[in-house]
Design a protein around this motif. Sequence first.
Motif, PDB file in Angstrom:
ATOM      1  N   SER A   6       0.858  -1.187   0.000  1.00 43.22           N
ATOM      2  CA  SER A   6       0.000   0.000   0.000  1.00 43.22           C
ATOM      3  C   SER A   6       0.888   1.228   0.000  1.00 43.22           C
ATOM      4  CB  SER A   6      -0.938   0.015   1.215  1.00 43.22           C
ATOM      5  OG  SER A   6      -0.217   0.005   2.421  1.00 43.22           O
ATOM      6  N   HIS A  35      -4.675   3.498  -3.612  1.00 43.20           N
ATOM      7  CA  HIS A  35      -3.572   4.073  -2.844  1.00 43.20           C
ATOM      8  C   HIS A  35      -3.924   5.489  -2.398  1.00 43.20           C
ATOM      9  CE1 HIS A  35      -1.157   0.570  -3.783  1.00 43.20           C
ATOM     10  NE2 HIS A  35      -1.571   0.682  -5.037  1.00 43.20           N
ATOM     11  N   GLU A  36      -3.101   6.034  -1.531  1.00 42.14           N
ATOM     12  CA  GLU A  36      -3.436   7.253  -0.782  1.00 42.14           C
ATOM     13  C   GLU A  36      -2.627   8.446  -1.279  1.00 42.14           C
ATOM     14  OE1 GLU A  36      -4.023   8.025   3.933  1.00 42.14           O
ATOM     15  OE2 GLU A  36      -2.041   7.282   3.348  1.00 42.14           O
ATOM     16  N   GLY A  79      -0.160   4.097   4.330  1.00 45.02           N
ATOM     17  CA  GLY A  79       0.538   3.144   3.479  1.00 45.02           C
ATOM     18  C   GLY A  79       1.789   2.584   4.124  1.00 45.02           C
TER      19      GLY A  79
END
Length: 233
Positions: A6, A35-36, A79
């Motif tokens: 992540s 994803h961030e 993540g």
Amino acid sequence: MSEPFSLSVIVPVWMEAAGVVGALEALQPLRAAGHELIVVDAGSTDGTARLASPLADVVIQSEKGRAVQMNSGASTASGNVLLFLHADTRLPSNALSYLRKFAQSGKAWGRFDVRLSGQGAMFRVIAWFMNQRSRLTGICTGDQALFVRREVFEALHGFENLPIMEDIEFSRRLRLVSRPYYITKSVITDSRHWEQHGVWRTIFLMWRLRWRYWRGESPQTLVYAQHGHELMG
């Protein structure tokens, strides 16, 4: 890495209204893949945070300074790999596939090769030297989109709060954990700084600042030298 890969992309910004939408739109495929994306604004007064808000998972406010901003973003990230990206740098379209390979490697951190956006041959030469220097020294600059395993970042307490050279200082500590993982696919960094201040003057300034830093001068002193160069430009 035993847990699923992540990624948290952390973008420090300040007064980036003119380009922040384009920068964040280029990152939407990463968000679509789960994803961030974290934007860390340093109190911009030009609407940067407002423009960024619909295009990021979170926009947070921080004191000004890339080191402080990147540490603030990392403190909220979920993540297990953190990627620090300048607002004027674009990741390659297949960046995720390369970062997944990094996550499966035994390396603690890494960076991309870099290419400058300018069309002149000199910009290709500059980028070649930047990439070769990084390979030889194991040092990464912010233009190369440094990425690091979250547990390593936390163990090293992140970036030191420096006004300049925070990327080089952090690379020196990361290098004690492992050599960097090199992704030869290039990020593209805007060459406007080189064009505005002159290619040769900028090269000379960068090498002179790094030489003075390696000789032990404080980043606080070096930032005055940098500002003086920009004012004269």
